[in-house]
Scaffold this motif. Structure first.
Motif, PDB file in Angstrom:
ATOM      1  N   LEU A  55       0.826  -1.204   0.000  1.00 42.88           N
ATOM      2  CA  LEU A  55       0.000   0.000   0.000  1.00 42.88           C
ATOM      3  C   LEU A  55       0.862   1.255   0.000  1.00 42.88           C
ATOM      4  CD1 LEU A  55      -2.668  -1.022   2.673  1.00 42.88           C
ATOM      5  CD2 LEU A  55      -2.731  -1.379   0.197  1.00 42.88           C
ATOM      6  N   SER A  56       0.563   2.169  -0.918  1.00 37.60           N
ATOM      7  CA  SER A  56       1.260   3.456  -0.920  1.00 37.60           C
ATOM      8  C   SER A  56       0.592   4.440   0.020  1.00 37.60           C
ATOM      9  CB  SER A  56       1.308   4.038  -2.336  1.00 37.60           C
ATOM     10  OG  SER A  56       0.007   4.248  -2.842  1.00 37.60           O
ATOM     11  N   VAL A  57      -0.615   4.130   0.460  1.00 33.22           N
ATOM     12  CA  VAL A  57      -1.322   4.934   1.463  1.00 33.22           C
ATOM     13  C   VAL A  57      -1.918   3.963   2.477  1.00 33.22           C
ATOM     14  CG1 VAL A  57      -3.179   6.550   1.935  1.00 33.22           C
ATOM     15  CG2 VAL A  57      -1.860   6.768  -0.175  1.00 33.22           C
ATOM     16  N   ILE A  58      -1.467   4.062   3.714  1.00 31.44           N
ATOM     17  CA  ILE A  58      -1.966   3.187   4.770  1.00 31.44           C
ATOM     18  C   ILE A  58      -3.132   3.889   5.455  1.00 31.44           C
ATOM     19  CG2 ILE A  58      -1.364   2.036   6.933  1.00 31.44           C
ATOM     20  CD1 ILE A  58       1.514   1.925   5.962  1.00 31.44           C
ATOM     21  N   ASN A  59      -4.184   3.178   5.704  1.00 29.18           N
ATOM     22  CA  ASN A  59      -5.376   3.679   6.387  1.00 29.18           C
ATOM     23  C   ASN A  59      -6.398   4.114   5.353  1.00 29.18           C
ATOM     24  OD1 ASN A  59      -7.135   5.883   7.643  1.00 29.18           O
ATOM     25  ND2 ASN A  59      -6.179   5.060   9.455  1.00 29.18           N
ATOM     26  N   TRP A  60      -7.643   3.687   5.567  1.00 29.32           N
ATOM     27  CA  TRP A  60      -8.732   3.939   4.621  1.00 29.32           C
ATOM     28  C   TRP A  60      -9.049   5.419   4.471  1.00 29.32           C
ATOM     29  CZ3 TRP A  60     -13.273   6.240   6.301  1.00 29.32           C
ATOM     30  CH2 TRP A  60     -13.387   6.386   7.687  1.00 29.32           C
ATOM     31  N   ALA A  61      -8.746   6.232   5.490  1.00 30.34           N
ATOM     32  CA  ALA A  61      -9.007   7.666   5.409  1.00 30.34           C
ATOM     33  C   ALA A  61      -7.813   8.425   4.851  1.00 30.34           C
ATOM     34  CB  ALA A  61      -9.375   8.217   6.781  1.00 30.34           C
ATOM     35  N   ALA A  62      -6.801   7.693   4.351  1.00 30.63           N
ATOM     36  CA  ALA A  62      -5.646   8.279   3.657  1.00 30.63           C
ATOM     37  C   ALA A  62      -4.826   9.205   4.537  1.00 30.63           C
ATOM     38  CB  ALA A  62      -6.110   9.017   2.398  1.00 30.63           C
TER      39      ALA A  62
ATOM     40  N   SER B 208      -5.010   0.690  -6.215  1.00 27.55           N
ATOM     41  CA  SER B 208      -4.054   1.706  -6.636  1.00 27.55           C
ATOM     42  C   SER B 208      -3.883   2.751  -5.546  1.00 27.55           C
ATOM     43  CB  SER B 208      -4.550   2.385  -7.915  1.00 27.55           C
ATOM     44  OG  SER B 208      -5.815   2.986  -7.683  1.00 27.55           O
ATOM     45  N   CYS B 209      -4.611   2.582  -4.437  1.00 26.25           N
ATOM     46  CA  CYS B 209      -4.645   3.568  -3.348  1.00 26.25           C
ATOM     47  C   CYS B 209      -5.131   4.922  -3.860  1.00 26.25           C
ATOM     48  CB  CYS B 209      -3.278   3.697  -2.666  1.00 26.25           C
ATOM     49  SG  CYS B 209      -2.828   2.233  -1.714  1.00 26.25           S
ATOM     50  N   LEU B 210      -5.995   4.886  -4.871  1.00 28.58           N
ATOM     51  CA  LEU B 210      -6.625   6.098  -5.365  1.00 28.58           C
ATOM     52  C   LEU B 210      -7.502   6.680  -4.261  1.00 28.58           C
ATOM     53  CD1 LEU B 210      -7.042   7.771  -8.026  1.00 28.58           C
ATOM     54  CD2 LEU B 210      -9.082   6.382  -8.402  1.00 28.58           C
ATOM     55  N   ILE B 211      -7.409   7.989  -4.057  1.00 33.10           N
ATOM     56  CA  ILE B 211      -8.157   8.657  -2.996  1.00 33.10           C
ATOM     57  C   ILE B 211      -9.228   9.523  -3.650  1.00 33.10           C
ATOM     58  CG2 ILE B 211      -8.014  10.170  -0.989  1.00 33.10           C
ATOM     59  CD1 ILE B 211      -4.977   9.444  -0.934  1.00 33.10           C
ATOM     60  N   LEU B 212     -10.473   9.252  -3.328  1.00 29.49           N
ATOM     61  CA  LEU B 212     -11.601   9.880  -4.006  1.00 29.49           C
ATOM     62  C   LEU B 212     -12.316  10.859  -3.081  1.00 29.49           C
ATOM     63  CD1 LEU B 212     -12.980   6.609  -5.625  1.00 29.49           C
ATOM     64  CD2 LEU B 212     -11.559   8.351  -6.721  1.00 29.49           C
ATOM     65  N   PRO B 213     -12.517  12.107  -3.534  1.00 33.10           N
ATOM     66  CA  PRO B 213     -13.245  13.078  -2.710  1.00 33.10           C
ATOM     67  C   PRO B 213     -14.738  12.785  -2.722  1.00 33.10           C
ATOM     68  CG  PRO B 213     -12.728  14.047  -4.836  1.00 33.10           C
ATOM     69  CD  PRO B 213     -12.083  12.680  -4.825  1.00 33.10           C
ATOM     70  N   PHE B 214     -15.407  13.074  -1.625  1.00 35.18           N
ATOM     71  CA  PHE B 214     -16.859  12.913  -1.575  1.00 35.18           C
ATOM     72  C   PHE B 214     -17.579  14.045  -2.299  1.00 35.18           C
ATOM     73  CE2 PHE B 214     -15.912  10.303   2.290  1.00 35.18           C
ATOM     74  CZ  PHE B 214     -16.449   9.127   1.800  1.00 35.18           C
ATOM     75  N   ASP B 215     -17.075  15.265  -2.153  1.00 34.49           N
ATOM     76  CA  ASP B 215     -17.729  16.436  -2.741  1.00 34.49           C
ATOM     77  C   ASP B 215     -17.403  16.512  -4.226  1.00 34.49           C
ATOM     78  OD1 ASP B 215     -18.992  18.833  -3.204  1.00 34.49           O
ATOM     79  OD2 ASP B 215     -17.563  20.059  -2.084  1.00 34.49           O
ATOM     80  N   ALA B 216     -17.961  15.580  -5.000  1.00 36.50           N
ATOM     81  CA  ALA B 216     -17.613  15.458  -6.412  1.00 36.50           C
ATOM     82  C   ALA B 216     -18.108  16.633  -7.239  1.00 36.50           C
ATOM     83  CB  ALA B 216     -18.173  14.149  -6.979  1.00 36.50           C
ATOM     84  N   ASP B 217     -19.242  17.213  -6.859  1.00 37.60           N
ATOM     85  CA  ASP B 217     -19.764  18.321  -7.661  1.00 37.60           C
ATOM     86  C   ASP B 217     -19.222  19.671  -7.211  1.00 37.60           C
ATOM     87  OD1 ASP B 217     -21.124  18.635  -5.296  1.00 37.60           O
ATOM     88  OD2 ASP B 217     -23.098  18.182  -6.124  1.00 37.60           O
ATOM     89  N   GLY B 218     -18.377  19.664  -6.169  1.00 39.27           N
ATOM     90  CA  GLY B 218     -17.698  20.882  -5.757  1.00 39.27           C
ATOM     91  C   GLY B 218     -18.595  21.972  -5.225  1.00 39.27           C
ATOM     92  N   ASP B 219     -19.765  21.606  -4.705  1.00 42.62           N
ATOM     93  CA  ASP B 219     -20.696  22.620  -4.206  1.00 42.62           C
ATOM     94  C   ASP B 219     -20.504  22.919  -2.728  1.00 42.62           C
ATOM     95  OD1 ASP B 219     -21.693  20.347  -3.031  1.00 42.62           O
ATOM     96  OD2 ASP B 219     -23.730  20.541  -3.825  1.00 42.62           O
ATOM     97  N   GLY B 220     -19.442  22.358  -2.150  1.00 40.95           N
ATOM     98  CA  GLY B 220     -19.172  22.626  -0.740  1.00 40.95           C
ATOM     99  C   GLY B 220     -20.019  21.824   0.207  1.00 40.95           C
ATOM    100  N   ARG B 221     -20.762  20.837  -0.339  1.00 37.45           N
ATOM    101  CA  ARG B 221     -21.596  19.988   0.499  1.00 37.45           C
ATOM    102  C   ARG B 221     -21.232  18.526   0.256  1.00 37.45           C
ATOM    103  NH1 ARG B 221     -27.390  20.292  -0.268  1.00 37.45           N
ATOM    104  NH2 ARG B 221     -26.983  20.598  -2.501  1.00 37.45           N
TER     105      ARG B 221
END
Length: 780
Positions: A353-360, A626-639
């Motif tokens: 793993l290149s990033v340890i821990n699920w919360a990166a 791939s230890c890809l880290i995905l943001p939750f706020d995908a639409d960038g509306d600050g929510r």
């Protein structure tokens, strides 16, 4: 050697041998002298043990049994299993008080878990606001009556059997309780069990393989109800009278304030009756209501280990040993904010793993941890590697990534031990190595050597999780499922990722992590890009380059990881042709006429082989992330919180984003926790960066290892089976049952933090294709 109560070492035959140093810089720089005193003979069933304070002039009253002769002669597995931390003065404000194992003392005396005490928990209709939006989400009614406490009812708490030792087996610092991850600290003088039960890594990271029932270190403890374990603490009983030394007499206000580093002016005895109850203490410190905290812990359910805000009961318990370190409050979780349980631990394939821990929170690519350690200890890199026990395979002796992963894992282990074991030594090490605080070499070396982190790492590395027994599988279906995993389009995802390491081209700039960046830098961040399962679940690379095998890499299609390319040809070399993407790069698909969705692995490999015969080695074993880290706020509306469906529609992962924050959401105007983040549009050429605000946080794609032993799924454990995960969100079970007996728990996905939304990749495949994929997933 035994210790006197002042923390000074005793002579044996007139000789003094100091073990490697552990130090806390001058905070409690009390001297300690060596004085001659008689040594009692060891009990007949124990060899003589020589345990000495580590540099007593710098660290009074701290003992690391790992560095004793008995600890050093133990096997790596024994060291890893017994890793319960250091012994320190019971009352660190009174130098010379008796030595206790802080781990066992914290859980058994201060938090006072009911290991053998009868348990009576009775809650009726307790209202809970899980997401702190000001409205009640649910009411908790729970009645638990258990004779004999936790150890008499292991199935209720989901404890796994100790895979090595029956109850009572003594080691060099602790005895087995018969349950994995729970150890009974030994008395340093007599070698006898004290009844102070401490927790080790293996409480949450040793699970039962559902195929054969064996307990395996490194598997997730998916049956463990950690919330229910914490709920037995007497510190969550409002009527409990605080008695820190458990002598049967209530402690005075002055005593509690002194041992807890509280202001003298703080009134704790609100009723002025000469004693302090839990309810009074919590009210005086403005801590959450005990019954509501208790009810919330019981809402977590089996497998969910990251119980933020009351994880380990943290800063709320009086007389914490780690308060001895003045910065303990910056390292431990506070009590304010959303309490929300998350995370069924995955199998620990940490070397890959290149990033340890699920919360990166633990990246491994930067900074140079070995260099930092060598600099702080005034050693060469080779000396530091030898001291840290970092042994790498032939051909990878100086691989930066493997070395850094070992260092980060060790730091993660010691940081967790520091918190879980209430040991300021472990907390301080993480602080010293992460920050540029001045620290003498002996301090850094000694802090590191006080724990069994090397043994834990080597045990994990030597446990082949890919060889865990699997069920009988249909070979033909498995082969078809593998092809689907690697070849079939599974959906689309927004072109956004979070980088917790700054790309190399930005490292001498003002850009600081975390960074919002494109996955494919030739596309705008708002673009939707098609993905296969393997796009997110591939492998991490190392810094060592190796020849590409004739049959290709374990991740066979180059374009599952590489999306952009420098323009090729004569005009490009002359600088007369540039790509349309940022930095002049071009799409690898357009440059070489490859289809994003239909190009075969063979055709892509053949095209790339014209110029490329080497590739960074893939970390082994391949853990399919791939230890890809995905943001939750995908639409960038600050929510993000309560906005998962909109973010899913925008191409985000769409899973429940309600995490624990040390922020009271009730004080926020729109209840969204936002954070500034640097946004970049290019990865390989420096382009202008911009600071934007997005709602946090994000989640790392998990490794796919021992999946059958990792249910339930998603980072909040909201999907009970792999079959359900391949169904659209609305078709997944709303509720499902976990646990046994009085530990039976109904997981309700309608509650905030429990929602089973998102990750809808492959959900539109045919039933037959899903069956094939499941067969492959069950083989991992």
């Amino acid at each position: 050697m035994p210790f006197d109560r002042a923390g000074s070492c005793a002579h044996a035959q007139g000789q003094i041998t100091l073990i490697a140093p552990v130090a806390l810089c001058v905070m409690l720089a009390l001297g300690a002298s060596c004085t001659r005193k008689p040594v009692a003979p060891p009990p007949p069933d124990r060899p003589a043990r020589k345990l000495e304070p580590l540099r007593p002039e710098l660290m009074p009253g701290v003992v690391a049994p790992y560095l004793s002769p008995a600890g050093q002669s133990a096997s790596l597995r024994e060291q890893a299993i017994e890793s319960i931390g250091t012994y320190e003065w019971e009352d660190w404000t009174t130098p010379g008080s008796r030595l206790v194992n802080t781990n066992g003392h914290y859980w058994s005396r201060l938090a006072d878990l009911a290991w053998t005490r009868d348990i009576e928990i009775h809650l009726d209709n307790v209202p809970i606001d899980l997401d702190q939006d000001g409205s009640v989400d649910t009411h908790v009614t729970r009645h638990i009556s258990l004779k004999g406490g936790i150890f008499a009812n292991p199935e209720v708490f989901g404890l796994a059997a100790d895979p090595d030792q029956p109850a009572g087996t003594r080691g060099y610092t602790s005895a087995s309780t018969g349950f994995s991850g729970l150890r009974d600290a030994l008395d340093l003088e007599t070698g006898k069990p004290t009844g102070d039960i401490g927790m080790t890594c293996w409480l949450c990271h040793s699970g039962r393989n559902p195929v054969d029932g064996q307990t395996i270190l490194g598997l997730p403890s998916a049956r463990l109800d950690y919330g229910m374990l914490l709920a037995t603490s007497s510190f969550l009983d409002p009527k409990h009278v605080i008695d820190l030394d458990q002598d049967g007499r209530p402690d005075s206000e002055d005593e509690i304030r002194r041992r807890s580093r509280l202001p003298d002016s703080l009134v704790l005895d609100l009723n002025h009756d000469g004693r302090v109850t839990v309810a009074e203490y919590r009210k005086a410190l403005k801590l959450p209501d005990a019954r509501q905290t208790l009810a919330t812990l019981l809402l977590a359910g089996p497998g969910r280990a990251d119980l933020t805000n009351e994880f380990g009961l943290d800063m709320s318990v009086p007389a914490l040993h780690s308060r001895r370190y003045s910065d303990a409050g910056t390292m431990r979780t506070g009590s304010e904010g959303v309490f929300n349980p998350k995370s069924v631990p995955v199998a620990l394939g940490v070397r890959s793993l290149s990033v340890i821990n699920w919360a990166a929170t633990y990246p491994t690519r930067a900074p140079d941890m070995l260099g930092r350690y060598a600099e702080r200890t005034q050693e060469s890199r080779a000396q530091a590697m030898a001291e840290l026990g970092i042994d790498l395979p032939a051909g990878f002796e100086n691989d930066f990534d493997l070395v850094n992963r070992a260092m980060v894992l060790d730091g993660r282990s010691m940081g967790a031990i520091g918190l879980q074991a209430d040991s300021f030594v472990g907390i301080m090490l993480v602080r010293v190595l992460r920050h540029d605080a001045p620290a003498p070499p002996d301090l850094v070396r000694g802090l590191r050597q006080a724990y069994e982190a090397t043994a834990i790492r080597k045990l994990l590395y030597d446990t082949p999780l890919d060889s865990v027994k699997k069920p009988a599988l249909d070979a033909a279906a498995l082969a078809r499922g593998r092809r689907l995993f690697f070849d079939a389009p599974a959906g689309t995802i927004i072109n956004q990722q979070i980088l917790v390491d700054v790309p190399r081209v930005y490292r001498d700039s003002q850009v600081e992590p975390p960074v919002l960046a494109p996955i494919d830098e030739t596309q705008p961040l708002s673009a939707r890009i098609p993905v296969r399962c393997v796009t997110c679940h591939s492998a991490s690379t190392l810094s060592t380059k190796r020849p590409i095998p004739a049959q290709g890499l374990a991740i066979p299609r180059c374009t599952d990881c590489h999306f952009s390319h420098q323009p090729t040809g004569v005009l490009a070399k002359l600088g007369l042709r540039k790509g349309q993407g940022p930095g002049g790069f071009t799409s690898i698909f357009e440059e070489f006429g490859l289809s994003r969705t239909e190009a075969t692995a063979e055709s892509v490999r053949a095209r790339c082989a014209h110029c490329h015969d080497q590739h960074p080695a893939l970390a082994e074993p391949v853990t399919y992330t791939s230890c890809l880290i995905l943001p939750f706020d995908a639409d960038g509306d600050g929510r993000a919180q309560n906005d998962e469906r909109d973010d899913l529609q925008a191409g985000g992962i769409g899973t429940d984003s309600l995490f624990g924050y040390e922020v009271d959401r009730r004080k926020l105007t729109d209840k969204n926790v936002r954070m500034p983040i640097t946004r970049i549009t290019a990865l390989h050429r420096r382009e202008p960066a911009q600071t934007v605000s997005i709602a946090g946080p994000w989640v790392r794609t998990p490794p796919l290892v021992a999946l059958l032993a990792s249910a339930p799924y998603l980072h909040n454990g909201s999907v009970p089976t792999l079959e359900a995960l391949l169904q659209p969100s609305e078709q997944r079970p709303q509720t499902f049952v976990l646990g046994q007996g009085q530990g039976t728990f109904t997981f309700d996905t309608r509650l905030p933090g429990n929602r089973n939304l998102g990750h809808e990749f492959g959900t539109q495949w045919s039933a037959q294709d899903k069956r094939y994929l499941l067969e492959f997933l069950k083989s991992l």
